[in-house]
Design a protein around this motif. Structure first.
Motif, PDB file in Angstrom:
ATOM      1  N   LEU A 514       0.857  -1.187   0.000  1.00  0.00           N
ATOM      2  CA  LEU A 514       0.000   0.000   0.000  1.00  0.00           C
ATOM      3  C   LEU A 514       0.893   1.237   0.000  1.00  0.00           C
ATOM      4  O   LEU A 514       0.867   2.047   0.919  1.00  0.00           O
ATOM      5  CB  LEU A 514      -0.911  -0.012   1.235  1.00  0.00           C
ATOM      6  N   GLY A 515       1.687   1.339  -1.049  1.00  0.00           N
ATOM      7  CA  GLY A 515       2.628   2.456  -1.136  1.00  0.00           C
ATOM      8  C   GLY A 515       1.984   3.734  -1.623  1.00  0.00           C
ATOM      9  O   GLY A 515       2.488   4.826  -1.380  1.00  0.00           O
ATOM     10  N   SER A 516       0.861   3.608  -2.334  1.00  0.00           N
ATOM     11  CA  SER A 516       0.165   4.803  -2.815  1.00  0.00           C
ATOM     12  C   SER A 516      -1.314   4.497  -2.902  1.00  0.00           C
ATOM     13  O   SER A 516      -1.714   3.364  -3.158  1.00  0.00           O
ATOM     14  CB  SER A 516       0.706   5.220  -4.185  1.00  0.00           C
ATOM     15  N   GLY A 517      -2.123   5.510  -2.652  1.00  0.00           N
ATOM     16  CA  GLY A 517      -3.566   5.337  -2.727  1.00  0.00           C
ATOM     17  C   GLY A 517      -4.088   4.464  -1.595  1.00  0.00           C
ATOM     18  O   GLY A 517      -3.441   4.298  -0.572  1.00  0.00           O
ATOM     19  N   ASP A 518      -5.275   3.887  -1.811  1.00  0.00           N
ATOM     20  CA  ASP A 518      -5.881   3.091  -0.749  1.00  0.00           C
ATOM     21  C   ASP A 518      -6.269   1.698  -1.215  1.00  0.00           C
ATOM     22  O   ASP A 518      -6.999   0.989  -0.544  1.00  0.00           O
ATOM     23  CB  ASP A 518      -7.103   3.817  -0.171  1.00  0.00           C
ATOM     24  N   GLU A 519      -5.776   1.298  -2.399  1.00  0.00           N
ATOM     25  CA  GLU A 519      -6.061  -0.047  -2.904  1.00  0.00           C
ATOM     26  C   GLU A 519      -4.823  -0.914  -2.723  1.00  0.00           C
ATOM     27  O   GLU A 519      -3.794  -0.660  -3.330  1.00  0.00           O
ATOM     28  CB  GLU A 519      -6.439  -0.001  -4.396  1.00  0.00           C
ATOM     29  N   PRO A 520      -4.912  -1.966  -1.869  1.00  0.00           N
ATOM     30  CA  PRO A 520      -3.738  -2.827  -1.679  1.00  0.00           C
ATOM     31  C   PRO A 520      -3.398  -3.591  -2.952  1.00  0.00           C
ATOM     32  O   PRO A 520      -4.297  -4.026  -3.678  1.00  0.00           O
ATOM     33  CB  PRO A 520      -4.159  -3.776  -0.561  1.00  0.00           C
ATOM     34  N   ARG A 521      -2.110  -3.712  -3.224  1.00  0.00           N
ATOM     35  CA  ARG A 521      -1.653  -4.517  -4.363  1.00  0.00           C
ATOM     36  C   ARG A 521      -1.018  -5.789  -3.831  1.00  0.00           C
ATOM     37  O   ARG A 521      -0.309  -5.753  -2.824  1.00  0.00           O
ATOM     38  CB  ARG A 521      -0.621  -3.728  -5.181  1.00  0.00           C
ATOM     39  N   ARG A 522      -1.256  -6.870  -4.519  1.00  0.00           N
ATOM     40  CA  ARG A 522      -0.661  -8.138  -4.087  1.00  0.00           C
ATOM     41  C   ARG A 522       0.813  -8.145  -4.432  1.00  0.00           C
ATOM     42  O   ARG A 522       1.231  -7.686  -5.492  1.00  0.00           O
ATOM     43  CB  ARG A 522      -1.348  -9.309  -4.783  1.00  0.00           C
ATOM     44  N   THR A 523       1.606  -8.702  -3.533  1.00  0.00           N
ATOM     45  CA  THR A 523       3.029  -8.846  -3.808  1.00  0.00           C
ATOM     46  C   THR A 523       3.549 -10.054  -3.020  1.00  0.00           C
ATOM     47  O   THR A 523       2.764 -10.836  -2.478  1.00  0.00           O
ATOM     48  CB  THR A 523       3.793  -7.542  -3.493  1.00  0.00           C
ATOM     49  N   ARG A 524       4.872 -10.217  -2.999  1.00  0.00           N
ATOM     50  CA  ARG A 524       5.466 -11.380  -2.309  1.00  0.00           C
ATOM     51  C   ARG A 524       6.417 -10.882  -1.224  1.00  0.00           C
ATOM     52  O   ARG A 524       6.846  -9.734  -1.232  1.00  0.00           O
ATOM     53  CB  ARG A 524       6.264 -12.257  -3.295  1.00  0.00           C
ATOM     54  N   GLN A 525       6.754 -11.774  -0.322  1.00  0.00           N
ATOM     55  CA  GLN A 525       7.766 -11.471   0.682  1.00  0.00           C
ATOM     56  C   GLN A 525       8.678 -12.679   0.830  1.00  0.00           C
ATOM     57  O   GLN A 525       8.255 -13.821   0.671  1.00  0.00           O
ATOM     58  CB  GLN A 525       7.133 -11.125   2.028  1.00  0.00           C
ATOM     59  N   ILE A 526       9.934 -12.383   1.135  1.00  0.00           N
ATOM     60  CA  ILE A 526      10.883 -13.449   1.464  1.00  0.00           C
ATOM     61  C   ILE A 526      10.902 -13.552   2.981  1.00  0.00           C
ATOM     62  O   ILE A 526      11.077 -12.537   3.682  1.00  0.00           O
ATOM     63  CB  ILE A 526      12.285 -13.107   0.931  1.00  0.00           C
ATOM     64  N   MET A 527      10.691 -14.759   3.492  1.00  0.00           N
ATOM     65  CA  MET A 527      10.716 -14.978   4.936  1.00  0.00           C
ATOM     66  C   MET A 527      11.865 -15.894   5.304  1.00  0.00           C
ATOM     67  O   MET A 527      12.068 -16.928   4.677  1.00  0.00           O
ATOM     68  CB  MET A 527       9.395 -15.599   5.407  1.00  0.00           C
ATOM     69  N   MET A 528      12.612 -15.484   6.328  1.00  0.00           N
ATOM     70  CA  MET A 528      13.667 -16.326   6.897  1.00  0.00           C
ATOM     71  C   MET A 528      13.227 -16.642   8.315  1.00  0.00           C
ATOM     72  O   MET A 528      13.071 -15.735   9.124  1.00  0.00           O
ATOM     73  CB  MET A 528      14.993 -15.570   6.905  1.00  0.00           C
ATOM     74  N   GLN A 529      12.997 -17.944   8.587  1.00  0.00           N
ATOM     75  CA  GLN A 529      12.396 -18.309   9.865  1.00  0.00           C
ATOM     76  C   GLN A 529      13.205 -19.341  10.612  1.00  0.00           C
ATOM     77  O   GLN A 529      13.984 -20.079  10.023  1.00  0.00           O
ATOM     78  CB  GLN A 529      10.995 -18.885   9.630  1.00  0.00           C
ATOM     79  N   GLY A 530      12.985 -19.397  11.912  1.00  0.00           N
ATOM     80  CA  GLY A 530      13.645 -20.389  12.739  1.00  0.00           C
ATOM     81  C   GLY A 530      13.265 -20.221  14.193  1.00  0.00           C
ATOM     82  O   GLY A 530      12.332 -19.496  14.524  1.00  0.00           O
ATOM     83  N   GLN A 531      14.027 -20.916  15.033  1.00  0.00           N
ATOM     84  CA  GLN A 531      13.792 -20.880  16.474  1.00  0.00           C
ATOM     85  C   GLN A 531      15.036 -20.298  17.135  1.00  0.00           C
ATOM     86  O   GLN A 531      16.159 -20.658  16.782  1.00  0.00           O
ATOM     87  CB  GLN A 531      13.557 -22.321  16.968  1.00  0.00           C
ATOM     88  N   CYS A 532      14.811 -19.388  18.074  1.00  0.00           N
ATOM     89  CA  CYS A 532      15.939 -18.785  18.795  1.00  0.00           C
ATOM     90  C   CYS A 532      16.035 -19.429  20.171  1.00  0.00           C
ATOM     91  O   CYS A 532      15.063 -19.384  20.940  1.00  0.00           O
ATOM     92  CB  CYS A 532      15.716 -17.274  18.924  1.00  0.00           C
ATOM     93  N   GLY A 533      17.175 -20.065  20.459  1.00  0.00           N
ATOM     94  CA  GLY A 533      17.391 -20.703  21.774  1.00  0.00           C
ATOM     95  C   GLY A 533      17.900 -19.696  22.802  1.00  0.00           C
ATOM     96  O   GLY A 533      18.037 -18.500  22.501  1.00  0.00           O
ATOM     97  N   PRO A 534      18.195 -20.157  24.021  1.00  0.00           N
ATOM     98  CA  PRO A 534      18.633 -19.257  25.105  1.00  0.00           C
ATOM     99  C   PRO A 534      19.928 -18.515  24.773  1.00  0.00           C
ATOM    100  O   PRO A 534      20.181 -17.436  25.308  1.00  0.00           O
ATOM    101  CB  PRO A 534      18.852 -20.204  26.297  1.00  0.00           C
ATOM    102  N   GLU A 535      20.726 -19.087  23.868  1.00  0.00           N
ATOM    103  CA  GLU A 535      22.027 -18.451  23.554  1.00  0.00           C
ATOM    104  C   GLU A 535      21.920 -17.443  22.404  1.00  0.00           C
ATOM    105  O   GLU A 535      22.896 -16.775  22.049  1.00  0.00           O
ATOM    106  CB  GLU A 535      23.096 -19.507  23.242  1.00  0.00           C
TER     107      GLU A 535
END
Length: 550
Positions: A514-535
């Motif tokens: 939603l960079g301009s106007g009020d109509e959302p445009r579909r796009t993609r995202q890159i996700m980097m996921q995981g679990q963070c331990g105590p360290e």
């Protein structure tokens, strides 16, 4: 408690201002003409102007249909506060002026006349000091378009109303306003004070408030305290307008006003991508390039874009054809965080005139479900712990809990730039610090980063899921590469960038823009996921330009 106070205050205001006696007190000699006529160099939007002519009043992301020939209801059922603020501010008169011709001028008069019929006396929404200030400046600044050639009765009603509105504004300003909205009220006082005859008191009060506010709102690096590129542009434009009024009134321009314009102009350039639009931080949008160009031209201030805005809390890395903008500052303080987002340490990247990595933007309404979704940390190109915002996003606007410390260091060597920034928005709930390192090589074709979660000293964090998101501009094509932690990102020009990740699982997911106007445009995202331990954990990512077609 706060809500109770607010209700008490609005009840008192209704008692004080909403009675016939107060209306009498606002009476007085009405001017017959402007003492000085300020210039209005700003472009309007012909599409919006034509929509108004067709009876579609679309403001702040909400469209309300009205009779294109008759008078609208100025407080229609279901209108959002954003719609009402914009409608009653009358800046859209510029859009009718952009259409031009008699029909647009006549429609402007019908709308002003019907407003006078329905809003002649005080009303909490339409006479709110910031809305009133914007309207006064609009009616005075666009006088030549809708009023100069009107009949005597119309002109007399408009001038009588402007004098009454100015008297009220002088009584109540600065009210409880802050930031951009207070500047809007001051602008109305200054326009009324200098452009309507015999209003010296309003003129003096406007200069006094301006002198008080400029050092508070414009930071030493020229950034505006609300940390929103769109607000940066609008406040700069308001200051340019006020300077223009003083010049045509043959008054001395205060040094503080000139200095603020001189400092804000390079800071506005700082937030521009190479495509000419603005970066999407804290509720800002790309904005109209022609308008940004006009603001920069009217500012008449030479300064080059800054590399670093340490007081506002942003960094700009530029090498070759690549530009990186980073949010490395604490959120704006309470009261100035109306549009602020939980986007600490978020990043935007563009190559030439093409945006590559973006934040999701904002909806013009700045309220409701869109506000909650787009102000959240997940709508920004940064790291999120346990699906929790780095600052608490409040339903009614503003932020609750937030990082108390955001640190940043910048190093440059032979054209290469390294920025290291940290925030403690996850220290209270999770005992973790987020540290982001971003390195841009001297040729601009190698961008590397490292996102780290570190245990706070003395804390033993529980295991937590995390995600690092890079939202992509809708025009970027994602080409997966089989069997590896890599993807190829292809720009419309054919330029491709290879992204590699170590230390996290890589995934491509849906997103919105939603960079301009009020109509959302579909796009993609890159996700980097995981679990963070105590360290803690460290995730490394790299973006390199591909030299040959993949």
């Amino acid at each position: 408690m706060g809500d109770g106070n607010g209700r008490f205050r609005s009840g008192m205001a209704r008692l004080a201002y909403g009675n016939p006696l107060y209306a009498l007190m606002l009476g007085g000699k009405a001017p017959g003409a402007l003492a000085v006529v300020p210039p209005d160099p700003w472009p309007g939007d012909t599409d919006s102007g034509n929509a108004i002519l067709a009876g579609r009043m679309r403001f702040a992301g909400q469209e309300i249909a009205v009779d294109p020939a008759g008078a609208p209801n100025w407080r229609p059922q279901g209108a959002t506060s954003g719609w009402l603020r914009t409608a009653h501010g009358f800046e859209w008169l510029r859009d009718l002026r952009a259409v031009g011709g008699d029909m647009a001028r006549r429609r402007a008069r019908v709308l002003v006349w019907s407003w006078l019929d329905q809003n002649g006396g005080w009303h909490a929404q339409s006479w709110a000091p910031d809305v009133l200030g914007v309207r006064l400046a609009s009616w005075i600044g666009l006088h030549d378009f809708y009023c100069a050639s009107a009949d005597d009765e119309f002109r007399a009603r408009v001038f009588e109303s402007m004098a009454r509105q100015l008297r009220h504004l002088l009584r109540v300003a600065p009210a409880k306003l802050d930031g951009e909205r207070l500047i809007g009220a001051v602008k109305g006082l200054l326009y009324g004070g200098y452009c309507l005859p015999d209003q010296d008191k309003a003129a003096r009060e406007a200069l006094r408030l301006l002198d008080r506010e400029l050092p508070r709102q414009i930071l030493p690096d020229g950034g505006h305290v609300e940390r929103n590129p769109s607000i940066q542009m609008r406040v700069l434009r308001d200051l340019i307008d006020m300077r223009a009024v003083l010049r045509v009134a043959r008054e001395e321009v205060p040094e503080s006003l000139q200095h603020a314009i001189d400092r804000m102009t390079p800071a506005l350039r700082f937030f521009r991508h190479v495509d000419g639009g603005l970066a999407l931080f804290n509720g800002g949008q790309e904005e109209d390039q022609a308008l940004i160009d006009t603001v920069l031209a009217q500012a008449d201030a030479r300064g080059r874009p800054l590399k670093s805005a340490p007081h506002t809390g942003f960094e700009r890395l530029i090498a070759g054809r690549t530009l990186v903008l980073l949010d490395t500052g604490a959120p704006p303080p309470a009261g100035l965080d109306r549009a602020a987002h939980a986007g600490t340490l978020s990043m935007e990247v563009s190559v030439n005139k093409e945006r590559l990595i973006v934040n999701c933007g904002s909806h013009p309404s700045q309220r409701g479900p869109w506000r909650a979704a787009l102000a959240g940390t997940s709508a920004h190109s940064t790291m999120v712990v346990a699906d929790t915002n780095s600052s608490e996003v409040l339903d009614k606007g503003g932020l609750g809990r937030r990082p108390s410390h955001v640190g940043c260091e910048r190093q440059e060597s032979d054209g290469a730039v390294l920025v290291v920034a940290t925030h403690n928005g996850y220290s209270k709930g999770f005992g973790l610090l987020h540290r982001r390192r971003v390195y841009l090589a001297d040729n601009g074709e190698d961008l590397r980063g490292e996102d780290t979660l570190e245990p706070v000293i003395g804390a033993t964090p529980q295991p937590q899921p995390y995600a690092i998101r890079f939202h992509l501009h809708p025009q970027v094509e994602v080409v997966p590469i089989q069997g590896s932690e890599q993807v190829l990102l292809r720009l419309p020009s054919g330029n491709s960038w290879r992204m590699r990740v170590t230390g996290a699982a890589l995934e491509v997911a849906e997103s919105v823009y939603l960079g301009s106007g009020d109509e959302p445009r579909r796009t993609r995202q890159i996700m980097m996921q995981g679990q963070c331990g105590p360290e803690g954990i460290t995730v490394k990512w790299a973006l390199r330009r591909e030299r040959k077609a993949a």
